[in-house]
Design a protein around this motif. Structure first.
Motif, PDB file in Angstrom:
ATOM      1  N   ARG A 156      29.257  49.290  37.715  1.00 51.88           N
ATOM      2  CA  ARG A 156      28.881  50.509  38.445  1.00 51.88           C
ATOM      3  C   ARG A 156      27.947  51.382  37.615  1.00 51.88           C
ATOM      4  NH1 ARG A 156      34.427  50.550  39.617  1.00 51.88           N
ATOM      5  NH2 ARG A 156      34.687  52.366  38.280  1.00 51.88           N
ATOM      6  N   SER A 194      31.011  42.342  36.983  1.00 50.66           N
ATOM      7  CA  SER A 194      31.069  42.490  38.438  1.00 50.66           C
ATOM      8  C   SER A 194      30.518  43.866  38.793  1.00 50.66           C
ATOM      9  CB  SER A 194      32.499  42.321  38.951  1.00 50.66           C
ATOM     10  OG  SER A 194      33.239  43.491  38.752  1.00 50.66           O
ATOM     11  N   GLN A 195      29.943  43.958  39.952  1.00 51.06           N
ATOM     12  CA  GLN A 195      29.390  45.231  40.406  1.00 51.06           C
ATOM     13  C   GLN A 195      30.487  46.271  40.618  1.00 51.06           C
ATOM     14  OE1 GLN A 195      26.765  44.681  43.765  1.00 51.06           O
ATOM     15  NE2 GLN A 195      25.593  43.107  42.713  1.00 51.06           N
ATOM     16  N   GLN A 196      31.717  45.831  40.809  1.00 49.53           N
ATOM     17  CA  GLN A 196      32.825  46.751  41.041  1.00 49.53           C
ATOM     18  C   GLN A 196      33.456  47.259  39.744  1.00 49.53           C
ATOM     19  OE1 GLN A 196      32.429  43.744  42.443  1.00 49.53           O
ATOM     20  NE2 GLN A 196      32.208  44.148  44.617  1.00 49.53           N
ATOM     21  N   SER A 197      33.129  46.644  38.614  1.00 47.71           N
ATOM     22  CA  SER A 197      33.707  47.066  37.338  1.00 47.71           C
ATOM     23  C   SER A 197      33.085  48.383  36.875  1.00 47.71           C
ATOM     24  CB  SER A 197      33.493  45.988  36.264  1.00 47.71           C
ATOM     25  OG  SER A 197      32.117  45.909  35.910  1.00 47.71           O
ATOM     26  N   THR A 198      33.731  49.018  35.928  1.00 52.46           N
ATOM     27  CA  THR A 198      33.197  50.260  35.365  1.00 52.46           C
ATOM     28  C   THR A 198      31.811  50.032  34.788  1.00 52.46           C
ATOM     29  OG1 THR A 198      35.449  50.970  34.860  1.00 52.46           O
ATOM     30  CG2 THR A 198      33.661  52.116  33.727  1.00 52.46           C
ATOM     31  N   ALA A 240      25.051  49.037  45.000  1.00 53.91           N
ATOM     32  CA  ALA A 240      25.917  47.856  45.006  1.00 53.91           C
ATOM     33  C   ALA A 240      25.837  47.240  46.390  1.00 53.91           C
ATOM     34  CB  ALA A 240      27.351  48.247  44.673  1.00 53.91           C
ATOM     35  N   ASP A 263      28.878  40.251  42.789  1.00 57.24           N
ATOM     36  CA  ASP A 263      29.923  40.801  43.646  1.00 57.24           C
ATOM     37  C   ASP A 263      31.262  40.209  43.218  1.00 57.24           C
ATOM     38  OD1 ASP A 263      31.683  41.557  45.650  1.00 57.24           O
ATOM     39  OD2 ASP A 263      30.397  40.933  47.304  1.00 57.24           O
ATOM     40  N   GLY A 264      32.094  41.031  42.609  1.00 54.18           N
ATOM     41  CA  GLY A 264      33.381  40.563  42.102  1.00 54.18           C
ATOM     42  C   GLY A 264      34.387  40.228  43.177  1.00 54.18           C
ATOM     43  N   ASP A 265      34.103  40.599  44.425  1.00 53.16           N
ATOM     44  CA  ASP A 265      35.014  40.307  45.532  1.00 53.16           C
ATOM     45  C   ASP A 265      34.638  39.030  46.274  1.00 53.16           C
ATOM     46  OD1 ASP A 265      36.449  42.639  45.038  1.00 53.16           O
ATOM     47  OD2 ASP A 265      35.171  43.828  46.356  1.00 53.16           O
ATOM     48  N   CYS A 266      33.646  38.313  45.773  1.00 54.35           N
ATOM     49  CA  CYS A 266      33.098  37.161  46.486  1.00 54.35           C
ATOM     50  C   CYS A 266      33.359  35.870  45.695  1.00 54.35           C
ATOM     51  CB  CYS A 266      31.595  37.391  46.672  1.00 54.35           C
ATOM     52  SG  CYS A 266      30.692  35.976  47.291  1.00 54.35           S
TER      53      CYS A 266
END
Length: 134
Positions: free
Chosen positions: A41, A34-38, A51, A8-11
């Motif tokens: 995902r 990170s799970q939020q990156s291209t 995610a 999790d890139g926000d954590c």
């Protein structure tokens, strides 16, 4: 393909976990996204994994989550972490995942809040995926 850890890139707790793993991964076998990156995902979609509040390990084209991911990561680290991870597999998965979920729910409170995440050092940044592995 090397094993890939999706986090999790926000954590901030997760960022600290990536730095902790990298410091104990003496052979530098793990790659990170990170799970939020291209890339993150796309890999989650490829494995049909949503995610969320779990770490994902992709190893030998298989997807592992929660305590299975943590223990499989631990087995590739230096002593004593590899031994502790091997012993961790003796604990039944429902109990391991319950403990994992309790930490995941509280992870934002476990690390002091900051205004921004620190950038990883260049040697660690080189292990982050910018494109899908072949």
């Amino acid at each position: 393909m090397p094993p890939i850890i999706l986090f999790d890139g926000d954590c901030l707790f997760c960022h600290a976990g990536v730095r902790w793993v990298a410091a104990r991964d003496r052979k530098a076998v793990f790659r990170f996204a990170s799970q939020q990156s291209t890339v993150g995902r796309a890999l989650l979609e490829k494995g049909n994994v949503p995610a969320g509040d779990t770490i994902v390990l992709i190893e030998d084209a298989r997807y592992y989550i929660k305590s299975d991911a943590v223990l499989r990561i631990g087995r590739r680290l230096v002593w004593p972490w590899n031994g502790l991870a091997a012993a961790g597999f003796l604990v039944p998965r429902p109990l391991r995942d319950f403990v994992y979920d309790q930490i995941a729910v509280r992870r934002h409170r476990l690390i002091r809040r900051q205004n921004r995440c620190p950038l990883p050092p260049p040697e660690l940044r080189a292990r982050f995926l910018d494109e899908l592995p072949r």
